[in-house]
Write a protein that holds these residues in place. Structure first.
Motif, PDB file in Angstrom:
ATOM      1  N   PRO A  25       0.818  -1.218   0.000  1.00  0.00           N
ATOM      2  CA  PRO A  25       0.000   0.000   0.000  1.00  0.00           C
ATOM      3  C   PRO A  25       0.848   1.264   0.000  1.00  0.00           C
ATOM      4  CG  PRO A  25      -0.637  -1.462   1.820  1.00  0.00           C
ATOM      5  CD  PRO A  25       0.552  -2.072   1.159  1.00  0.00           C
ATOM      6  N   ARG A  26       2.007   1.202   0.668  1.00  0.00           N
ATOM      7  CA  ARG A  26       2.869   2.388   0.694  1.00  0.00           C
ATOM      8  C   ARG A  26       3.493   2.621  -0.679  1.00  0.00           C
ATOM      9  NH1 ARG A  26       2.727   0.564   5.922  1.00  0.00           N
ATOM     10  NH2 ARG A  26       2.938   2.122   7.586  1.00  0.00           N
ATOM     11  N   GLU A  27       3.943   1.539  -1.304  1.00  0.00           N
ATOM     12  CA  GLU A  27       4.511   1.701  -2.650  1.00  0.00           C
ATOM     13  C   GLU A  27       3.462   2.224  -3.621  1.00  0.00           C
ATOM     14  OE1 GLU A  27       8.094  -1.633  -2.520  1.00  0.00           O
ATOM     15  OE2 GLU A  27       6.212  -2.129  -3.555  1.00  0.00           O
ATOM     16  N   ASP A  28       2.243   1.710  -3.484  1.00  0.00           N
ATOM     17  CA  ASP A  28       1.158   2.216  -4.339  1.00  0.00           C
ATOM     18  C   ASP A  28       0.930   3.697  -4.106  1.00  0.00           C
ATOM     19  OD1 ASP A  28       0.782  -0.212  -5.461  1.00  0.00           O
ATOM     20  OD2 ASP A  28      -0.971  -0.773  -4.249  1.00  0.00           O
ATOM     21  N   ALA A  29       0.956   4.091  -2.815  1.00  0.00           N
ATOM     22  CA  ALA A  29       0.712   5.494  -2.487  1.00  0.00           C
ATOM     23  C   ALA A  29       1.822   6.379  -3.051  1.00  0.00           C
ATOM     24  CB  ALA A  29       0.621   5.668  -0.976  1.00  0.00           C
ATOM     25  N   LEU A  30       3.069   5.909  -2.952  1.00  0.00           N
ATOM     26  CA  LEU A  30       4.186   6.685  -3.502  1.00  0.00           C
ATOM     27  C   LEU A  30       4.019   6.856  -5.010  1.00  0.00           C
ATOM     28  CD1 LEU A  30       7.189   5.025  -1.584  1.00  0.00           C
ATOM     29  CD2 LEU A  30       6.371   7.370  -1.293  1.00  0.00           C
ATOM     30  N   ARG A  31       3.635   5.758  -5.675  1.00  0.00           N
ATOM     31  CA  ARG A  31       3.438   5.797  -7.134  1.00  0.00           C
ATOM     32  C   ARG A  31       2.315   6.764  -7.496  1.00  0.00           C
ATOM     33  NH1 ARG A  31       3.044   0.684  -7.611  1.00  0.00           N
ATOM     34  NH2 ARG A  31       5.275   0.339  -7.912  1.00  0.00           N
ATOM     35  N   HIS A  32       1.236   6.657  -6.739  1.00  0.00           N
ATOM     36  CA  HIS A  32       0.070   7.516  -6.968  1.00  0.00           C
ATOM     37  C   HIS A  32       0.453   8.999  -6.807  1.00  0.00           C
ATOM     38  CE1 HIS A  32      -4.004   9.087  -6.501  1.00  0.00           C
ATOM     39  NE2 HIS A  32      -3.646   9.590  -5.317  1.00  0.00           N
ATOM     40  N   CYS A  33       1.170   9.303  -5.721  1.00  0.00           N
ATOM     41  CA  CYS A  33       1.533  10.694  -5.459  1.00  0.00           C
ATOM     42  C   CYS A  33       2.541  11.197  -6.487  1.00  0.00           C
ATOM     43  CB  CYS A  33       2.090  10.846  -4.050  1.00  0.00           C
ATOM     44  SG  CYS A  33       0.828  10.576  -2.780  1.00  0.00           S
ATOM     45  N   LEU A  34       3.467  10.325  -6.889  1.00  0.00           N
ATOM     46  CA  LEU A  34       4.436  10.710  -7.912  1.00  0.00           C
ATOM     47  C   LEU A  34       3.724  11.059  -9.210  1.00  0.00           C
ATOM     48  CD1 LEU A  34       7.480  10.951  -8.559  1.00  0.00           C
ATOM     49  CD2 LEU A  34       7.397   8.605  -9.403  1.00  0.00           C
ATOM     50  N   ASN A  35       2.746  10.237  -9.582  1.00  0.00           N
ATOM     51  CA  ASN A  35       2.010  10.503 -10.822  1.00  0.00           C
ATOM     52  C   ASN A  35       1.283  11.839 -10.767  1.00  0.00           C
ATOM     53  OD1 ASN A  35       2.796   8.209 -12.115  1.00  0.00           O
ATOM     54  ND2 ASN A  35       1.037   6.992 -11.408  1.00  0.00           N
ATOM     55  N   PRO A  62      -3.563   7.603   4.971  1.00  0.00           N
ATOM     56  CA  PRO A  62      -3.430   7.232   6.381  1.00  0.00           C
ATOM     57  C   PRO A  62      -2.196   6.401   6.699  1.00  0.00           C
ATOM     58  CG  PRO A  62      -5.159   5.943   5.323  1.00  0.00           C
ATOM     59  CD  PRO A  62      -4.709   6.955   4.321  1.00  0.00           C
ATOM     60  N   ASN A  63      -1.496   5.884   5.682  1.00  0.00           N
ATOM     61  CA  ASN A  63      -0.327   5.060   5.972  1.00  0.00           C
ATOM     62  C   ASN A  63       0.950   5.850   6.211  1.00  0.00           C
ATOM     63  OD1 ASN A  63      -1.547   2.645   6.041  1.00  0.00           O
ATOM     64  ND2 ASN A  63      -0.946   2.004   3.980  1.00  0.00           N
ATOM     65  N   PHE A  64       0.882   7.161   6.003  1.00  0.00           N
ATOM     66  CA  PHE A  64       2.068   7.963   6.282  1.00  0.00           C
ATOM     67  C   PHE A  64       1.801   8.864   7.473  1.00  0.00           C
ATOM     68  CE2 PHE A  64       2.619   7.173   1.654  1.00  0.00           C
ATOM     69  CZ  PHE A  64       3.772   6.414   1.760  1.00  0.00           C
ATOM     70  N   ASN A  65       2.876   9.208   8.154  1.00  0.00           N
ATOM     71  CA  ASN A  65       2.797   9.974   9.386  1.00  0.00           C
ATOM     72  C   ASN A  65       2.758  11.471   9.091  1.00  0.00           C
ATOM     73  OD1 ASN A  65       3.195  11.177  11.862  1.00  0.00           O
ATOM     74  ND2 ASN A  65       5.308  10.484  12.069  1.00  0.00           N
ATOM     75  N   ALA A  66       1.595  11.937   8.637  1.00  0.00           N
ATOM     76  CA  ALA A  66       1.361  13.354   8.369  1.00  0.00           C
ATOM     77  C   ALA A  66      -0.126  13.473   8.080  1.00  0.00           C
ATOM     78  CB  ALA A  66       2.160  13.839   7.171  1.00  0.00           C
ATOM     79  N   GLY A  67      -0.733  14.587   8.469  1.00  0.00           N
ATOM     80  CA  GLY A  67      -2.169  14.709   8.277  1.00  0.00           C
ATOM     81  C   GLY A  67      -2.859  13.514   8.896  1.00  0.00           C
ATOM     82  N   ARG A  68      -3.819  12.923   8.154  1.00  0.00           N
ATOM     83  CA  ARG A  68      -4.452  11.696   8.641  1.00  0.00           C
ATOM     84  C   ARG A  68      -3.402  10.596   8.676  1.00  0.00           C
ATOM     85  NH1 ARG A  68      -8.704   8.749   9.869  1.00  0.00           N
ATOM     86  NH2 ARG A  68      -9.174   6.851   8.688  1.00  0.00           N
ATOM     87  N   GLY A  69      -3.284   9.938   9.835  1.00  0.00           N
ATOM     88  CA  GLY A  69      -2.218   8.952   9.993  1.00  0.00           C
ATOM     89  C   GLY A  69      -1.092   9.474  10.867  1.00  0.00           C
ATOM     90  N   SER A  70      -1.212  10.727  11.310  1.00  0.00           N
ATOM     91  CA  SER A  70      -0.181  11.285  12.184  1.00  0.00           C
ATOM     92  C   SER A  70      -0.070  10.457  13.455  1.00  0.00           C
ATOM     93  CB  SER A  70      -0.529  12.727  12.575  1.00  0.00           C
ATOM     94  OG  SER A  70      -0.305  13.604  11.500  1.00  0.00           O
ATOM     95  N   VAL A  71       1.148  10.295  13.929  1.00  0.00           N
ATOM     96  CA  VAL A  71       1.367   9.551  15.167  1.00  0.00           C
ATOM     97  C   VAL A  71       0.959  10.418  16.366  1.00  0.00           C
ATOM     98  CG1 VAL A  71       3.161   8.096  14.194  1.00  0.00           C
ATOM     99  CG2 VAL A  71       3.774  10.260  15.303  1.00  0.00           C
TER     100      VAL A  71
END
Lengths: 320, 297
Positions: A25-35, A62-71
């Motif tokens: 899911p993180r790799e997908d999110a990185l790809r999505h954001c890069l695009n 939500p999988n990254f620590n910023a905004g939604r998903g913040s620790v």
């Protein structure tokens, strides 16, 4: 020459054994954001708009620590911070201690554009958010079940080493891995240079698990976690206190400016000079170079350049 | 080579019409704080303890803009900030948004009558120059057409007499060549609540490493953009400049349009004050007997 973009989703002790359910899911999110970033650059958006757009997207994930998903802080609350900087003008904006703002990075930009100041924090920043009418939600929106569990684990693991009410025991090796192995990893960031050579950087984070309430990290500190000028744009991630001490982002630019190093040399020198396991960064230069060094086990990262190069990675190439 | 050195400041950007007795008062305070620091250095206190001691004294006196005497926010409250950094190992700490101080006194304690008056003047000035509630399209015309305030002596859009520049700071190198820096301020008069300036930002208002210790003061936003304090150390480290050259370079080249000043010491016991404002409250002393307290160029 040409455009380039790089983004990160945090550097740290990412276990090589990271399960596919966590990795994919993180790799997908990185790809999505890069695009999203690449499309924005291709449609001639300014670098500053591109980095804001990409970081908003990372904040929403939500999988990254910023905004939604913040620790969570030691009180179980979120306190988000973010910073944005434009290279050619060196204009910048930063926010800390946000509890209800959906996209901290956009509030940082508003501080830059709508106030005589650079940096607003806590109640004053929240009041400014309301005045500007940005999207806010109840603080519970940012708190994921996963992060409640991480806080619980961190509190158990940190009780000895990091409880500041206890005398600090010297040289205690920190063994604070939570079960998923990436609870300390945080921060998202994006740097970009557009077709007109405009440079920009943006960084956003929830900080680190079990942080003291009110703690400010490197992310909103201009020159530490975030910096851009006419030579480069840099977004750093890792152990905040080390990044502040080493003024990591500014030092990449300073080495280029004062010692004539290339982007890659400067970034590598800064990362090697910092204590092992503390720093990762992404950086671009006006001529479209991109570099993503780290001295941690891994860094969630992605980049693309106009000449067709693209990379999405977590660990260094020798490891993975 | 070697020997201790100390410098203190009480802010850059001074009202040229500042009454003579206020000038004398400021100089006496600077001299007293220098003496305090010198005694501490002679009793072999490490640099980090000396800068804290001196800045505490400056905070306690209501004359300058820090601790008691801090500038007021737009709401009339005090929000203080400070940072300290130890050159060896580059350990550092910073605070912002403090309202009650270390000894937990009431917020009212920090508010002086002078500053209540200044806030009123600042509000009037800022309502023309950069009230952020007014759409920014008006800004260009306002900037040029600030006919009400034709004095060229302005800082951060405020008449210099209202500006309350008097951030305080101290830098020290002790006999063992350890450098340290500390800076403390109430911030900008009429600032938005929650505003963080350069003083608590490591690398901007305050920085110390093995080579030098630096404390800055002036237009906070320009100091942040220029990462001013770190810059002095960076040009020493990466360009091999000496302390004097480094300070000159940074003041000339790194401030763009901004106005600021700084004090710096090197591990070799040199001390330098630099500023591009019309004055800076400052004092410095070295082990070989040199001592100076000044306001103007």
């Amino acid at each position: 020459m040409g455009w380039a973009i790089a983004l990160h989703g945090g550097a740290g002790d990412i276990p090589l054994s990271l399960s596919p359910e966590r990795r994919l899911p993180r790799e997908d999110a990185l790809r999505h954001c890069l695009n999203i970033g690449v499309n924005a650059i291709k449609s001639q958006q300014h670098a500053l708009d591109v980095v804001e757009l990409v970081v908003r997207e990372l904040e929403n994930h939500p999988n990254f620590n910023a905004g939604r998903g913040s620790v969570l802080t030691s009180f179980g609350t979120v306190e988000m911070e973010a910073c944005i900087m434009d290279g050619n003008t060196k204009r910048c904006g930063a926010v800390s201690g946000l509890t209800t703002v959906v996209n901290p990075i956009s509030l940082a930009r508003l501080v830059m554009e709508k106030t005589p100041h650079i940096y607003l924090a806590f109640d004053g920043a929240e009041a400014f958010a309301r005045e500007q009418g940005v999207d806010t939600v109840d603080s519970s929106h940012f708190i994921t079940a996963e992060n409640i569990e991480r806080l619980k684990q961190a509190k158990e693991a940190n009780r000895v080493q990091l409880d500041y009410t206890q005398p600090i025991q010297k040289e205690v090796k920190l063994e604070t891995h939570a079960a998923d192995g990436d609870s300390q990893i945080g921060t998202v960031g994006c740097v970009a240079v557009d077709n007109h050579g405009n440079l920009a950087t943006a960084t956003s984070t929830g900080g680190f698990v079990n942080k003291m309430v009110g703690r400010i990290g490197d992310t909103p500190i201009i020159g530490a976690g975030t910096y851009a000028n006419h030579l480069c744009a840099v977004s750093a991630t890792g152990k905040g206190e080390a990044i502040i001490r080493c003024t990591v982002a500014r030092d990449v630019a300073a080495l280029m400016e004062f010692k004539g190093l290339s982007l890659e040399e400067a970034a590598a020198s800064v990362v090697e000079g910092a204590p092992r396991g503390t720093v990762g960064l992404v950086a671009v230069s006006p001529s479209g170079e991109v570099t993503m060094p780290f001295n941690t086990t891994g860094m969630f990262r992605a980049c693309a350049t106009e000449d067709g190069y693209s990379e999405i990675g977590i660990w260094s190439s020798e490891q993975s | 080579m070697g020997g201790w050195a100390i410098a203190v400041h009480g802010g850059a950007g001074v009202d040229p019409n500042l009454p003579a007795e206020r000038q004398e008062e400021a100089k006496r305070l600077l001299a007293r704080c220098l003496d305090l620091g010198i005694s501490a250095l002679r009793s072999n206190l490490p640099a980090i303890d000396v800068v804290e001691l001196v800045v505490r004294e400056l905070e306690t006196d209501p004359l300058f803009n820090s601790g008691r005497g801090s500038a007021l926010t737009e709401k009339g409250t005090v929000e203080m900030e400070a940072s300290i950094m130890d050159g060896p190992k580059r350990r550092c700490g910073a605070v912002s948004g403090l309202t009650t101080g270390v000894e937990l006194v009431d917020n009212e304690y920090f508010i002086t009558e002078d500053n209540v008056g200044m806030l009123k003047l600042a509000k009037e000035a800022n309502s023309i120059l950069f009230d952020y509630r007014i759409p920014t399209v008006g800004l260009e015309s306002c900037g040029a057409g600030a006919a009400a305030t034709e004095s060229p002596l302005q800082m951060n859009g405020l008449l210099i007499s209202v500006y309350a520049p008097e951030t305080v700071g101290c830098v020290v190198v002790d006999q063992e060549g350890r450098c340290a820096a500390a800076t403390s301020t109430g911030g900008l008069m009429n600032k938005m609540t929650g505003r963080i300036g350069d003083s608590p930002m490591i690398g901007a208002g305050t920085y110390a490493c093995d080579l030098c210790g630096v404390s800055c003061t002036g237009e906070g936003e320009a100091i942040i953009r220029g990462t001013l304090a770190r810059e002095v150390a960076a040009v020493m480290e990466y360009k091999g400049l000496g302390l004097h050259e480094a300070v000159d370079y940074v003041i000339k080249e790194r401030l763009d349009e901004g106005k600021a000043g700084l004090i710096a010491v090197s591990k070799n016991g040199e001390v330098v004050c630099g500023f591009n404002t019309n004055g800076m409250f400052r004092g410095c002393a070295t082990e070989d007997g040199f001592m100076e307290v000044g306001i103007w160029e």
